[in-house]
Design an enzyme around this catalytic site. Sequence first.
Site, short mmCIF file in Angstrom:
data_model
loop_
_atom_site.label_atom_id
_atom_site.label_comp_id
_atom_site.label_asym_id
_atom_site.label_seq_id
_atom_site.Cartn_x
_atom_site.Cartn_y
_atom_site.Cartn_z
N THR A 28 5.64 -25.82 22.41
CA THR A 28 4.53 -25.06 22.98
C THR A 28 3.59 -25.97 23.76
OG1 THR A 28 4.62 -23.35 21.26
CG2 THR A 28 2.51 -23.66 22.39
N SER A 43 12.03 -27.90 22.59
CA SER A 43 11.46 -28.14 21.26
C SER A 43 12.56 -28.58 20.30
CB SER A 43 10.79 -26.86 20.75
OG SER A 43 10.11 -27.11 19.54
N ALA A 44 12.33 -29.69 19.60
CA ALA A 44 13.37 -30.30 18.77
C ALA A 44 13.80 -29.41 17.61
CB ALA A 44 12.89 -31.65 18.24
N CYS A 83 6.70 -2.63 13.89
CA CYS A 83 6.26 -2.48 12.51
C CYS A 83 6.44 -3.76 11.70
CB CYS A 83 6.99 -1.33 11.83
SG CYS A 83 8.69 -1.17 12.34
#
Length: 458
Positions: free
Chosen positions: A70, A194-195, A320
Site C-alpha cells: 500500500t 507486496s511481499a 453483508c
Amino acid sequence: MSYFDAASAAPLHPVARQALLASLDEGWADPARLYREGRKARMLLDAAREAVAEAVGCRADEVVFTSSGTRAVHTGVAGALAGRRRVGRHLIVSAVEHSSVLHSAEAFEAAGGTVSHVAVNRAGAVDPSAYAAALRQDTALACLQSANHEVGTVQPVAEVAEVCRAAGVPLLVDAAQSLGWGPVEGDWSLLAASAHKWGGPSGVGLLVVRKGVRFAARGPVDERESGRAPGFENLPAIVAAAASLRAVRAEAAQEAVRLRELTERIRARVPELVSDVEVVGDPERRLPGIVTFSCLYVDGEALLHELDREGFSVSSGSSCTSSTLTPSHVLKAMGVLSEGNVRVSLPSGAAAEDVERFLAVLPGAVAGVREKLGAPAPATVVQAEELVVDSLGKRCPIPVIELAKVIEDVPVGGTVRVLSDDEAARLDIPAWCEMRGQEYVGEEPAERGTAYVVRRVS
C-alpha cells in the site's frame, strides 16, 4: 483447517522463514555505515535488490523497498503525479483497482486534481481503447493492476502500456497479485507489489520507478532508498522477501498448471452442485489460483461462518460481510451478483483432496444458510398485475429473496416493485434478473429508499 485465502496473504514460504532467521543474525546493523557489520548488512541489502530486479525485469537501482505494498502504491502515485505536475492534473485509473490505488486517486481529487475511471466488462477486464479514449493533454499518470485481486482476471497491461507510451504518459502497474507468477509484460513505467502476496513476510513492499520517469518524492526525505522510502530498512524482512520471490518463481510454472486445474474444477463443479450460482471473472485470462462465485439467496457473512466451521478459510466481496454494507466495488463495476459471494484463492501446495472436500461441503453450507433465510419455494398462484415488495430496512440478500418469492405471483408481463434502502439492491436485483431471465425495467424514486421494477417475461 484448509486456508483458501492466499490472495489476501499467502502463508510464509519455507525459504522466507529460513532467510528471515538467518538475516536476523547477520543483517541487524545499519547498511549505511562503513564498519564491518554495516558492510555485511549492505551486502545483504544489495543482493536482495539484485534478486528482486531480476524477478521484475528491471535495473537494481530502479527498485525501492517500502514498508508495505500500500505504501508503495501511495508513494508511486503521489511521486509520479508530482513529478509531472507541469503536464497537468489528470489521473486515469480502472474501476476495479485495489483500494490503495483508489484511495490515492481520492486524495489527489480532494487536492484539486481530476480522475477518470475506466469501466470494465462483465469479466472484469478493461479495453485498451478505453484507456486511449481517457487520455488527455493534461494526463499526468495512468494506473492499471496486472490482475484483479477479487476475481483473478488478468488485465491487458502490455496493450495499455503501449497506448500510454505513445501518448507520453507513464503507466503505474499494481502487480501485487501477479508478481509471484511472473514478470509483468509491456513497457510500463512504475510498478508496485507486496511481499506477503507471494509468501514473503508482511511489511515489505516494492516500488519500481524506471529510469527517465519524472518523479518527485512527497514529504520529508532522507538518504535511504533513493529518498523515496525514508527510515531504517527492515533488512531481515527484505532479505526474506527477495529469497521467497526467487523461490516461488522457480516453482511457478509447474505450480500454475496444478492450481489452474484445481480452480477449473471448482469453476465447473460449483454450478453443478449448487443452484442459482454465478461464477465471475474471465474464464481464460485469469490467475492460476483464484476462483470467485456468488450464490443467490445467501448472506455472505453467514456462508463464510458456515465454511469456517467446516474448516475452510475463504473471503467474500458481499456487502453483508462489509462494515460499510455496500457491495465490493469490483463486483459492482463488473455488474455481477454480489450476494453470497465467495472468493477461493488457493495457496501454493494446496491439496487436491482439500478442494474435493470443499466441493463436498459447499452445497450443504449454502442450503443451510438459504433455509435459515427463508429462500423461495416455487410459486403457482397468480394474484395481480403488479405487486409491491416492501423490504425497507432489510439487508442483503433479503430484497432479492422476497422478489424471487413473488415473481410467479404476477402473470407474464406483470411487474414487481421492490422497495429497498440497501445499496446492494441496485446491483443484485438487475443481476438476479439476468440470471433468471426476467426483465429489469429500472429504478424509480420512492418515499423511502428506491423502487426497483422487474417485469416477468417467463
